[in-house]
Design a protein around this motif. Structure first.
Motif, mmCIF file in Angstrom:
data_model
loop_
_atom_site.group_PDB
_atom_site.id
_atom_site.type_symbol
_atom_site.label_atom_id
_atom_site.label_comp_id
_atom_site.label_asym_id
_atom_site.label_seq_id
_atom_site.Cartn_x
_atom_site.Cartn_y
_atom_site.Cartn_z
ATOM 1 N N ASP A 273 0.785 -1.231 0.000
ATOM 2 C CA ASP A 273 0.000 0.000 0.000
ATOM 3 C C ASP A 273 0.821 1.288 0.000
ATOM 4 N N GLY A 274 2.015 1.257 0.527
ATOM 5 C CA GLY A 274 2.793 2.477 0.717
ATOM 6 C C GLY A 274 3.189 3.196 -0.557
ATOM 7 N N CYS A 275 3.752 2.489 -1.511
ATOM 8 C CA CYS A 275 4.240 3.135 -2.728
ATOM 9 C C CYS A 275 3.098 3.751 -3.534
ATOM 10 N N ALA A 276 2.032 2.998 -3.709
ATOM 11 C CA ALA A 276 0.900 3.512 -4.488
ATOM 12 C C ALA A 276 0.265 4.715 -3.800
ATOM 13 N N ALA A 277 0.264 4.719 -2.467
ATOM 14 C CA ALA A 277 -0.277 5.866 -1.736
ATOM 15 C C ALA A 277 0.630 7.087 -1.876
ATOM 16 N N GLN A 278 1.930 6.861 -1.892
ATOM 17 C CA GLN A 278 2.884 7.970 -1.999
ATOM 18 C C GLN A 278 2.931 8.534 -3.417
ATOM 19 N N TYR A 279 2.674 7.690 -4.406
ATOM 20 C CA TYR A 279 2.732 8.114 -5.803
ATOM 21 C C TYR A 279 1.383 7.852 -6.480
ATOM 22 N N PRO A 280 0.395 8.722 -6.237
ATOM 23 C CA PRO A 280 -0.921 8.540 -6.864
ATOM 24 C C PRO A 280 -0.792 8.495 -8.390
ATOM 25 N N GLY A 281 -1.643 7.721 -9.000
ATOM 26 C CA GLY A 281 -1.600 7.581 -10.454
ATOM 27 C C GLY A 281 -0.816 6.369 -10.907
ATOM 28 N N HIS A 282 -0.190 5.678 -9.970
ATOM 29 C CA HIS A 282 0.551 4.452 -10.278
ATOM 30 C C HIS A 282 -0.132 3.280 -9.597
ATOM 31 N N ALA A 283 -0.280 2.199 -10.323
ATOM 32 C CA ALA A 283 -0.888 0.992 -9.781
ATOM 33 C C ALA A 283 0.110 0.252 -8.895
ATOM 34 N N ILE A 284 -0.404 -0.556 -7.997
ATOM 35 C CA ILE A 284 0.463 -1.336 -7.107
ATOM 36 C C ILE A 284 1.469 -2.163 -7.907
ATOM 37 N N ASP A 285 1.024 -2.789 -9.000
ATOM 38 C CA ASP A 285 1.921 -3.624 -9.805
ATOM 39 C C ASP A 285 3.031 -2.833 -10.499
ATOM 40 N N ASP A 286 2.882 -1.529 -10.630
ATOM 41 C CA ASP A 286 3.932 -0.719 -11.258
ATOM 42 C C ASP A 286 5.229 -0.740 -10.450
ATOM 43 N N PHE A 287 5.136 -0.991 -9.166
ATOM 44 C CA PHE A 287 6.301 -0.899 -8.299
ATOM 45 C C PHE A 287 7.118 -2.182 -8.220
ATOM 46 N N ASP A 288 6.588 -3.286 -8.742
ATOM 47 C CA ASP A 288 7.352 -4.537 -8.754
ATOM 48 C C ASP A 288 6.958 -5.454 -9.916
ATOM 49 N N CYS A 289 6.313 -4.881 -10.933
ATOM 50 C CA CYS A 289 5.861 -5.632 -12.106
ATOM 51 C C CYS A 289 4.933 -6.783 -11.722
ATOM 52 N N GLY A 290 4.264 -6.650 -10.587
ATOM 53 C CA GLY A 290 3.344 -7.680 -10.133
ATOM 54 C C GLY A 290 4.013 -8.894 -9.515
ATOM 55 N N ALA A 291 5.320 -8.870 -9.387
ATOM 56 C CA ALA A 291 6.079 -9.987 -8.802
ATOM 57 C C ALA A 291 6.492 -9.587 -7.389
#
Length: 97
Positions: free
Chosen positions: A37-55
């Protein structure tokens, strides 16, 4: 290359489980595990999977995954895939030792 004169900021938030004298480095694109939850909350407009390619545990497979990240995080992601360019000795999949 050499690391002399270069700067690298790391954030250590825990000690690695089951390992003696080690800790986890929080590297963009390297996997979020269960803490999604942290990264997506800090960077609105990015999906959770954007931060680790879903892996969640291994993160993105190659440097192309860095393009999914916010621009501020892309240099840290690039370091993960080419740490020798920053003067680090590397092990498997860009992990440093």
């Amino acid at each position: 290359g050499t690391i002399v004169g270069k700067r690298h900021i790391v954030q250590v938030i825990n000690a690695a489980r089951g390992a003696n004298r080690s800790f986890d480095l929080q590297i963009p694109s390297a996997g979020q595990r269960d803490l999604v939850d942290g990264c997506a909350a800090q960077y609105p407009g990015h999906a959770i999977d954007d931060f680790d390619c879903g892996a969640r545990f291994d993160g993105c497979d190659d440097i192309s995954g860095c393009e999914r990240l916010p621009s501020a995080l892309r240099p840290g992601c690039a370091w993960r895939f080419d740490p020798a360019a920053y003067g680090w000795n590397c092990g498997e999949r860009g992990r440093t030792y």
